[in-house]
Design a protein around this motif. Structure first.
Motif, PDB file in Angstrom:
ATOM      1  N   VAL A 140     -87.892  60.548   4.553  1.00 33.00           N
ATOM      2  CA  VAL A 140     -86.987  61.623   4.145  1.00 33.00           C
ATOM      3  C   VAL A 140     -86.474  61.343   2.737  1.00 33.00           C
ATOM      4  O   VAL A 140     -86.027  60.233   2.452  1.00 33.00           O
ATOM      5  CB  VAL A 140     -85.776  61.727   5.101  1.00 33.00           C
ATOM      6  N   PHE A 141     -86.566  62.326   1.851  1.00 27.51           N
ATOM      7  CA  PHE A 141     -85.870  62.170   0.582  1.00 27.51           C
ATOM      8  C   PHE A 141     -84.864  63.301   0.411  1.00 27.51           C
ATOM      9  O   PHE A 141     -85.042  64.405   0.907  1.00 27.51           O
ATOM     10  CB  PHE A 141     -86.815  62.039  -0.617  1.00 27.51           C
ATOM     11  N   HIS A 142     -83.763  62.975  -0.275  1.00 31.49           N
ATOM     12  CA  HIS A 142     -82.625  63.883  -0.371  1.00 31.49           C
ATOM     13  C   HIS A 142     -82.928  65.082  -1.252  1.00 31.49           C
ATOM     14  O   HIS A 142     -82.664  66.228  -0.890  1.00 31.49           O
ATOM     15  CB  HIS A 142     -81.408  63.117  -0.912  1.00 31.49           C
ATOM     16  N   GLY A 143     -83.459  64.834  -2.447  1.00 28.19           N
ATOM     17  CA  GLY A 143     -83.880  65.914  -3.327  1.00 28.19           C
ATOM     18  C   GLY A 143     -82.827  66.438  -4.286  1.00 28.19           C
ATOM     19  O   GLY A 143     -83.148  67.235  -5.170  1.00 28.19           O
ATOM     20  N   PHE A 181     -92.755  69.050  -5.559  1.00 31.82           N
ATOM     21  CA  PHE A 181     -91.381  69.438  -5.229  1.00 31.82           C
ATOM     22  C   PHE A 181     -90.692  69.785  -6.533  1.00 31.82           C
ATOM     23  O   PHE A 181     -90.696  68.994  -7.469  1.00 31.82           O
ATOM     24  CB  PHE A 181     -90.690  68.249  -4.545  1.00 31.82           C
ATOM     25  N   TYR A 182     -90.149  70.999  -6.623  1.00 32.70           N
ATOM     26  CA  TYR A 182     -89.475  71.379  -7.869  1.00 32.70           C
ATOM     27  C   TYR A 182     -88.126  72.002  -7.533  1.00 32.70           C
ATOM     28  O   TYR A 182     -87.949  73.213  -7.546  1.00 32.70           O
ATOM     29  CB  TYR A 182     -90.329  72.349  -8.682  1.00 32.70           C
ATOM     30  N   SER A 183     -87.199  71.149  -7.193  1.00 31.94           N
ATOM     31  CA  SER A 183     -85.837  71.581  -6.893  1.00 31.94           C
ATOM     32  C   SER A 183     -84.894  70.454  -7.263  1.00 31.94           C
ATOM     33  O   SER A 183     -85.301  69.312  -7.441  1.00 31.94           O
ATOM     34  CB  SER A 183     -85.685  71.926  -5.403  1.00 31.94           C
ATOM     35  N   GLY A 184     -83.621  70.797  -7.347  1.00 28.54           N
ATOM     36  CA  GLY A 184     -82.622  69.794  -7.675  1.00 28.54           C
ATOM     37  C   GLY A 184     -81.769  70.251  -8.838  1.00 28.54           C
ATOM     38  O   GLY A 184     -81.773  71.423  -9.216  1.00 28.54           O
TER      39      GLY A 184
END
Length: 470
Positions: A140-143, A181-184
């Motif tokens: 799991v990664f928080h992001g 993954f492109y969020s944050g």
């Protein structure tokens, strides 16, 4: 109840009208799709932070992320992860009640514009790394690690009690699989996220390194303002990571940890056992689980999700279904046998259809407009436009998996999945009325057909034509 001055708060009135369980005090935070209040749960008399998603919850995408945040918090158990206390879900509202952090978030300490004491930085880093290491061990990664998502729930002999919060962007990376993954938050995103490269859990560690930099130097990394997004992206693409000789007011161990977290190449960035053993941290290994623990929990939640769905409790079915899906993915990451993993992937694909079906019942699918197409639509966003046609969504997901296998140079598997995707989607495209959705999906199908031709040539030397083109 005290009202935050100068704000118009329609959310508060909706809560007061529909839920007598929560007695609101004041608003402590506001996001794009939610408000956060200090509140009292009248059933338990506990003080909570109540996160309320109200506006436009009939948008399936937003509902999905809110329900998924609940599912993550029900799974994760660590003293430095904010604890879920209660939640309410229906097709219009989502409320998430968590333990209240009386000292607020880390940003409050940074607002004083002074370097923080090394002991404080060490305490924050130890507890944050401990929580992230536990999560990363499960895949799991928080992001979205940033000062606003690191809370201080109290002080113990002048030591801050740290809690990681906000799992709305969290993801699970399946072991051995590629993932983009492109969020944050732009100021804290890792280079590989900016560049849309294959990511893993170490993207959180870069973000935590930026937080550490903030605590030590009282300024943003790259020395840019929060609204200078394009400038930040240019600096990242040019691999312009700040070089510094450290700070004289901090120890060599403190400076060394910061350097090793802010390494551009994620394969060299400090992580895992090496990170735990760093002299600035010296942490124990994260807790482990018995074999089959998450599989057993997933099976229980699959049963409850199915029962909720049959009783038309759609919101509850989605939360339990998403929790089961996440638990199956964690079980996958903890498995050592590749054959068992492959079998579990098939089960995950089958269960994904259940999730699609539940989400399609939440609300009507939004219509894709020409304006949205011109601005650009991500794969995640496009999937919300396909939600009303579960079979089409299934085919699109299979095509995305084929792209991942192609990235991993597993060409035979990529070809197999591209074929499956086209077999599902081509008949549906014929029946689909003319629309922006059909146009955008058609463009993707053409890309996949071209990929099939190229991969076929790579696999068999180009001697065979592909039946899709005939």
């Amino acid at each position: 109840m005290s009202e935050e001055p100068g704000t118009s708060d329609s959310t508060r009135h909706i809560i007061d009208d529909h839920f007598t369980r929560f007695k609101l005090d004041f608003r402590v935070g506001q996001g794009t799709f939610s408000n956060v209040y200090k509140a009292i749960d009248t059933e338990t008399n506990e003080v909570l932070a109540l996160k309320c998603f109200i506006q436009e919850m009939k948008n399936v995408k937003r509902y999905h992320f809110a329900a998924r945040e609940i599912a993550f918090m029900k799974i994760l158990e660590h003293p430095n992860i904010v604890q879920l206390k209660s939640f309410e879900v229906n097709v219009e509202f989502v409320f998430i009640g968590t333990e209240f952090a009386s000292f607020g978030c880390l940003f409050r300490f940074l607002a004083k514009q002074k370097p923080l004491p090394e002991k404080f930085i060490q305490d924050v880093m130890k507890q944050s790394v401990s929580a992230l290491d536990y999560m990363h061990n499960l895949g799991v990664f928080h992001g979205d690690i940033k000062p606003h998502n690191i809370l201080c729930s109290g002080m113990n002999n002048f030591t801050p009690i740290v809690k990681i919060c906000d799992f709305g962007l969290s993801e699970i990376k399946l072991k051995g699989k590629c993932m983009t993954f492109y969020s944050g938050s732009y100021l804290f995103m890792a280079p590989e996220v900016y560049l849309k490269q294959n990511v893993d859990v170490t993207c959180d560690l870069w973000s935590l390194g930026v937080v550490m930099y903030n605590m030590m130097f009282c300024r943003n990394l790259f020395n840019v303002d929060e609204d200078e997004v394009q400038k930040t992206i240019r600096l990242v693409r040019c691999q312009t990571v700040p070089n510094y000789d450290g700070s004289e007011i901090y120890s060599a161990n403190c400076n060394d940890l910061l350097r090793r977290l802010l390494i551009y190449d994620k394969t060299v960035r400090i992580q895992g056992a090496t990170l735990r053993a760093h002299p600035f941290l010296r942490l124990e290994a994260p807790k482990t689980y018995e074999n089959g623990y998450f599989l057993e929990r997933a099976q229980s939640h699959i049963a409850s999700a199915t029962n909720h769905a049959s009783n038309k409790k759609i919101a509850d079915a989605l939360v339990d279904g998403l929790q089961a899906q996440l638990e199956l993915k964690i079980h996958y990451n903890l498995l050592r046998d590749e054959g068992q993993r492959n079998y579990l992937v098939q089960k995950l694909e089958q269960f994904q259809n259940f999730i699609y079906d539940v989400e399609s019942k939440l609300s009507s699918t939004p219509e894709l407009t020409r304006e949205a197409m011109e601005k650009g639509v991500t794969d995640a966003e496009f999937k919300t436009y396909l939600a009303s046609t579960p079979k089409m969504l299934q085919g699109f997901d299979i095509g995305l998996r084929a792209e991942m296998f192609q990235m991993e140079h597993k060409y035979p598997k990529a070809l197999e999945l591209y074929h499956q995707a086209l077999q599902i989607l081509l008949p549906l495209m014929k029946a689909e009325p003319k629309s922006c959705r059909k146009e955008l999906l058609g463009r993707r199908l053409l890309q996949w057909i071209e990929a099939i031709e190229a991969l076929t040539a790579a696999v068999d030397g180009g001697g065979s034509s592909h039946p899709v083109r005939n």
